[in-house]
Design a protein around this motif. Structure first.
Motif, PDB file in Angstrom:
ATOM      1  N   ILE A 221       1.015  -1.286   0.004  1.00 13.76           N
ATOM      2  CA  ILE A 221       0.085   0.035   0.034  1.00 13.76           C
ATOM      3  C   ILE A 221       0.835   1.304  -0.052  1.00 13.76           C
ATOM      4  O   ILE A 221       0.769   2.147  -0.693  1.00 13.76           O
ATOM      5  CB  ILE A 221      -0.829  -0.058   1.214  1.00 13.76           C
ATOM      6  N   LEU A 222       1.784   1.196   0.721  1.00 17.89           N
ATOM      7  CA  LEU A 222       2.760   2.301   0.901  1.00 17.89           C
ATOM      8  C   LEU A 222       3.352   2.603  -0.278  1.00 17.89           C
ATOM      9  O   LEU A 222       3.724   3.772  -1.052  1.00 17.89           O
ATOM     10  CB  LEU A 222       3.665   2.012   2.084  1.00 17.89           C
ATOM     11  N   SER A 223       4.027   1.564  -0.907  1.00 16.21           N
ATOM     12  CA  SER A 223       4.513   1.746  -2.224  1.00 16.21           C
ATOM     13  C   SER A 223       3.739   2.189  -3.314  1.00 16.21           C
ATOM     14  O   SER A 223       3.915   3.093  -4.242  1.00 16.21           O
ATOM     15  CB  SER A 223       5.139   0.207  -2.651  1.00 16.21           C
ATOM     16  N   ALA A 224       2.462   1.768  -3.401  1.00 12.24           N
ATOM     17  CA  ALA A 224       1.338   2.304  -4.309  1.00 12.24           C
ATOM     18  C   ALA A 224       1.152   3.857  -3.970  1.00 12.24           C
ATOM     19  O   ALA A 224       0.911   4.649  -5.103  1.00 12.24           O
ATOM     20  CB  ALA A 224       0.236   1.507  -4.417  1.00 12.24           C
ATOM     21  N   ILE A 225       0.923   3.982  -2.766  1.00 16.26           N
ATOM     22  CA  ILE A 225       0.617   5.648  -2.462  1.00 16.26           C
ATOM     23  C   ILE A 225       1.893   6.295  -2.919  1.00 16.26           C
ATOM     24  O   ILE A 225       1.797   7.565  -3.430  1.00 16.26           O
ATOM     25  CB  ILE A 225       0.504   5.694  -0.828  1.00 16.26           C
ATOM     26  N   LEU A 226       3.236   5.988  -2.742  1.00 12.64           N
ATOM     27  CA  LEU A 226       4.158   6.932  -3.171  1.00 12.64           C
ATOM     28  C   LEU A 226       4.214   6.915  -4.509  1.00 12.64           C
ATOM     29  O   LEU A 226       5.012   8.139  -5.065  1.00 12.64           O
ATOM     30  CB  LEU A 226       5.712   6.327  -2.559  1.00 12.64           C
ATOM     31  N   LYS A 227       3.753   6.119  -5.283  1.00 16.84           N
ATOM     32  CA  LYS A 227       3.741   6.310  -6.554  1.00 16.84           C
ATOM     33  C   LYS A 227       2.576   7.448  -7.283  1.00 16.84           C
ATOM     34  O   LYS A 227       2.378   7.907  -8.368  1.00 16.84           O
ATOM     35  CB  LYS A 227       3.381   5.142  -7.496  1.00 16.84           C
ATOM     36  N   ILE A 228       1.473   7.672  -6.279  1.00 12.00           N
ATOM     37  CA  ILE A 228       0.613   8.843  -6.657  1.00 12.00           C
ATOM     38  C   ILE A 228       1.232  10.056  -6.541  1.00 12.00           C
ATOM     39  O   ILE A 228       1.738  10.631  -5.819  1.00 12.00           O
ATOM     40  CB  ILE A 228      -0.594   8.694  -5.512  1.00 12.00           C
ATOM     41  N   SER A 229       1.002  10.777  -7.816  1.00 16.48           N
ATOM     42  CA  SER A 229       1.385  12.051  -8.071  1.00 16.48           C
ATOM     43  C   SER A 229       1.025  13.185  -7.180  1.00 16.48           C
ATOM     44  O   SER A 229       1.499  14.205  -6.606  1.00 16.48           O
ATOM     45  CB  SER A 229       1.532  12.561  -9.564  1.00 16.48           C
ATOM     46  N   SER A 230      -0.414  13.055  -7.140  1.00 18.76           N
ATOM     47  CA  SER A 230      -1.104  14.639  -6.488  1.00 18.76           C
ATOM     48  C   SER A 230      -1.197  14.150  -4.889  1.00 18.76           C
ATOM     49  O   SER A 230      -1.215  13.132  -4.424  1.00 18.76           O
ATOM     50  CB  SER A 230      -2.419  14.670  -6.850  1.00 18.76           C
ATOM     51  N   ASN A 231      -0.855  15.309  -4.027  1.00 17.43           N
ATOM     52  CA  ASN A 231      -0.869  15.430  -2.679  1.00 17.43           C
ATOM     53  C   ASN A 231      -2.458  14.875  -1.947  1.00 17.43           C
ATOM     54  O   ASN A 231      -2.366  14.095  -1.246  1.00 17.43           O
ATOM     55  CB  ASN A 231      -0.442  16.689  -2.110  1.00 17.43           C
ATOM     56  N   SER A 232      -3.194  15.337  -2.678  1.00 19.32           N
ATOM     57  CA  SER A 232      -4.620  15.007  -2.431  1.00 19.32           C
ATOM     58  C   SER A 232      -4.922  13.588  -2.486  1.00 19.32           C
ATOM     59  O   SER A 232      -5.606  13.186  -1.715  1.00 19.32           O
ATOM     60  CB  SER A 232      -5.571  15.895  -3.131  1.00 19.32           C
ATOM     61  N   PHE A 238      -4.022   7.608   2.093  1.00 21.73           N
ATOM     62  CA  PHE A 238      -3.619   7.232   3.609  1.00 21.73           C
ATOM     63  C   PHE A 238      -4.941   7.321   4.567  1.00 21.73           C
ATOM     64  O   PHE A 238      -5.023   6.429   5.428  1.00 21.73           O
ATOM     65  CB  PHE A 238      -2.803   8.602   4.109  1.00 21.73           C
ATOM     66  N   SER A 239      -5.849   8.137   4.152  1.00 20.70           N
ATOM     67  CA  SER A 239      -6.980   8.237   5.079  1.00 20.70           C
ATOM     68  C   SER A 239      -7.821   7.064   5.368  1.00 20.70           C
ATOM     69  O   SER A 239      -8.541   6.766   6.275  1.00 20.70           O
ATOM     70  CB  SER A 239      -7.816   9.311   4.732  1.00 20.70           C
ATOM     71  N   THR A 240      -7.964   6.190   4.265  1.00 22.53           N
ATOM     72  CA  THR A 240      -8.652   5.286   4.128  1.00 22.53           C
ATOM     73  C   THR A 240      -7.842   4.121   4.749  1.00 22.53           C
ATOM     74  O   THR A 240      -8.747   3.016   5.347  1.00 22.53           O
ATOM     75  CB  THR A 240      -8.907   4.568   2.522  1.00 22.53           C
ATOM     76  N   CYS A 241      -6.654   4.177   5.293  1.00 23.55           N
ATOM     77  CA  CYS A 241      -6.092   3.166   5.790  1.00 23.55           C
ATOM     78  C   CYS A 241      -5.767   3.566   7.369  1.00 23.55           C
ATOM     79  O   CYS A 241      -5.517   2.533   8.172  1.00 23.55           O
ATOM     80  CB  CYS A 241      -4.765   2.823   5.297  1.00 23.55           C
ATOM     81  N   LEU A 288     -15.151   3.819  17.964  1.00 22.31           N
ATOM     82  CA  LEU A 288     -14.980   5.124  18.084  1.00 22.31           C
ATOM     83  C   LEU A 288     -13.966   5.704  16.915  1.00 22.31           C
ATOM     84  O   LEU A 288     -13.968   6.518  16.262  1.00 22.31           O
ATOM     85  CB  LEU A 288     -14.507   5.382  19.380  1.00 22.31           C
ATOM     86  N   ILE A 289     -12.796   4.702  16.753  1.00 22.16           N
ATOM     87  CA  ILE A 289     -11.776   5.002  15.957  1.00 22.16           C
ATOM     88  C   ILE A 289     -12.367   4.760  14.593  1.00 22.16           C
ATOM     89  O   ILE A 289     -12.111   5.844  13.648  1.00 22.16           O
ATOM     90  CB  ILE A 289     -10.679   3.916  15.787  1.00 22.16           C
ATOM     91  N   TYR A 290     -13.022   4.151  14.326  1.00 21.42           N
ATOM     92  CA  TYR A 290     -13.642   3.906  12.800  1.00 21.42           C
ATOM     93  C   TYR A 290     -14.740   4.872  12.411  1.00 21.42           C
ATOM     94  O   TYR A 290     -14.967   5.432  11.335  1.00 21.42           O
ATOM     95  CB  TYR A 290     -14.071   2.570  12.489  1.00 21.42           C
ATOM     96  N   SER A 291     -15.355   5.523  13.458  1.00 16.36           N
ATOM     97  CA  SER A 291     -16.550   6.424  13.424  1.00 16.36           C
ATOM     98  C   SER A 291     -15.840   7.926  13.266  1.00 16.36           C
ATOM     99  O   SER A 291     -16.305   8.665  12.666  1.00 16.36           O
ATOM    100  CB  SER A 291     -17.560   6.399  14.491  1.00 16.36           C
ATOM    101  N   LEU A 292     -15.075   8.171  14.441  1.00 15.91           N
ATOM    102  CA  LEU A 292     -14.465   9.553  14.481  1.00 15.91           C
ATOM    103  C   LEU A 292     -13.544   9.830  13.446  1.00 15.91           C
ATOM    104  O   LEU A 292     -13.425  11.160  12.981  1.00 15.91           O
ATOM    105  CB  LEU A 292     -13.697   9.698  15.884  1.00 15.91           C
ATOM    106  N   ARG A 293     -12.792   9.017  12.797  1.00 20.25           N
ATOM    107  CA  ARG A 293     -11.738   9.053  11.799  1.00 20.25           C
ATOM    108  C   ARG A 293     -12.383   8.824  10.464  1.00 20.25           C
ATOM    109  O   ARG A 293     -11.459   8.874   9.566  1.00 20.25           O
ATOM    110  CB  ARG A 293     -10.418   8.350  12.206  1.00 20.25           C
ATOM    111  N   ASN A 294     -13.704   8.488  10.256  1.00 20.79           N
ATOM    112  CA  ASN A 294     -14.122   8.159   8.966  1.00 20.79           C
ATOM    113  C   ASN A 294     -15.174   9.051   8.667  1.00 20.79           C
ATOM    114  O   ASN A 294     -16.227   9.031   9.045  1.00 20.79           O
ATOM    115  CB  ASN A 294     -14.469   6.626   9.131  1.00 20.79           C
ATOM    116  N   LYS A 295     -14.838   9.649   7.321  1.00 27.60           N
ATOM    117  CA  LYS A 295     -16.027  10.696   6.940  1.00 27.60           C
ATOM    118  C   LYS A 295     -17.140  10.031   6.365  1.00 27.60           C
ATOM    119  O   LYS A 295     -18.244  10.535   6.529  1.00 27.60           O
ATOM    120  CB  LYS A 295     -15.270  11.619   6.010  1.00 27.60           C
ATOM    121  N   GLU A 296     -16.854   8.918   5.766  1.00 23.55           N
ATOM    122  CA  GLU A 296     -17.901   7.918   5.280  1.00 23.55           C
ATOM    123  C   GLU A 296     -18.966   7.614   6.445  1.00 23.55           C
ATOM    124  O   GLU A 296     -20.175   7.636   6.176  1.00 23.55           O
ATOM    125  CB  GLU A 296     -17.586   6.821   4.483  1.00 23.55           C
ATOM    126  N   VAL A 297     -18.632   6.931   7.433  1.00 21.28           N
ATOM    127  CA  VAL A 297     -19.499   6.745   8.533  1.00 21.28           C
ATOM    128  C   VAL A 297     -20.320   7.872   9.065  1.00 21.28           C
ATOM    129  O   VAL A 297     -21.305   7.999   9.383  1.00 21.28           O
ATOM    130  CB  VAL A 297     -18.581   6.067   9.719  1.00 21.28           C
TER     131      VAL A 297
END
Length: 315
Positions: A221-232, A238-241, A288-297
């Motif tokens: 996952i980290l390897s794949a994220i580092l290949k993403i060009s945009s910061n957003s 990162f936020s999904t993990c 609490l972790i999955y609700s407070l840190r998750n916009k989808e929830v």
């Protein structure tokens, strides 16, 4: 020296956490509040995911069962602990003790492999998003879930078979607040080396195989994220993990500290603190972790509330 097992001495005595009445009262109130939050949080998480169609995805399918497992193994331990704190009843039958231990190990082992499945799900979602619906099909999700429960059942069955062969000396006092493997091993006066090694190998394999899977998934996952060009794009990935990684770190650190060590290293104070954390506190933290840190929830909760207020607004 006299020895006994379940055939001639059908009861253990759980010493609990403390003899002080004042501390018992404080702990009972604290644990009751934590258990109430655990029940409400995990049932709430399950209901939100079930009621909101947009959360009917593999990630939230696994999260539903994570909430179920947290609720289950907390319920196996906490009510009995509250009874021990609030009453003078400390006796527990051999059958009740080993039933508690069986289901605790089953749910704990299943959670290890469920967390691995969740890490694999995040790996596929980030590394291969175009094929995600195909790879994480309903059939594969159910297969991963079934394997999680099967591995938990195997782990708990091995524990039961090993511990049921132990002989105990004149003492049948368990220096713990629930029937846990290290505490029962420490109570036995027979040679437990072979049994201890079998349990460590099986339990260690459960922890290490699942942890290895999680580590490999997040390395990819980290390897794949580092290949993403945009910061957003990187931030979104990162936020999904983040929630899952935090839950994994808390769960595995306490489990490894408690179980991957010999019986001689069993420490009443330190092991009880760690046990309180992963049996009573962590099941409360996960929702609490999955609700407070998750916009989808959060968004799903808002949609469910609005739908209840006015069913015509959302179909």
């Amino acid at each position: 020296m006299n020895t006994w097992n379940h055939t001639n001495e059908p009861e253990f005595i759980l010493m609990g956490l403390t003899d002080s009445k004042e501390i018992q009262l404080v702990l009972s109130v604290l644990f009751l509040l934590i258990y109430m939050v655990t029940v409400l949080g995990n049932i709430g998480m399950i209901l939100i995911i079930r009621l909101d169609v947009q959360l009917h995805t593999p990630m939230y399918f696994f999260l539903t069962h994570l909430s179920f497992l947290d609720l289950s193994y907390s319920t196996v331990i906490t009510p009995r602990t509250l009874e021990n704190l609030l009453t003078s009843i400390k006796n527990i039958s051999f059958m009740a003790c080993f039933t508690q231990l069986y289901f605790f190990v089953l749910f704990g082992g299943a959670e290890c492999f469920l967390l691995s499945s969740m890490a694999y799900d995040r790996y596929v979602a980030i590394s291969n998003p175009l094929h995600y619906p195909v790879v994480m099909s309903t059939k594969r999700c159910h297969a991963l879930l079934t394997c999680s429960y099967m591995m938990g059942a195997i782990d708990s069955s091995v524990n039961m078979l090993c511990l049921s062969r132990l002989n105990f000396c004149s003492s049948h006092v368990i220096n713990h607040f629930f029937c846990d493997t290290p505490a029962i091993l420490a109570l036995s006066c027979s040679d437990t080396y072979v049994i201890e090694m079998i349990i460590i190998i099986v339990s260690g394999s459960t922890l290490m195989v699942s942890l290895f899977t999680i580590s490999m998934s997040y390395t990819s996952i980290l390897s794949a994220i580092l290949k993403i060009s945009s910061n957003s794009g990187k931030q979104k990935a990162f936020s999904t993990c983040a929630s899952h990684l935090l839950a994994v770190s808390i769960f595995y650190s306490t489990m490894i500290f408690t179980y991957l060590k010999p019986k001689k290293s069993y420490s009443l104070g330190k092991d009880q603190v760690a046990s309180i954390f992963y049996t009573i506190v962590i099941p409360m933290l996960n929702p609490l972790i999955y609700s407070l840190r998750n916009k989808e929830v959060k968004s799903a909760l808002s949609r469910v509330i609005k739908k209840r207020e006015d069913p015509r607004k959302l179909s």
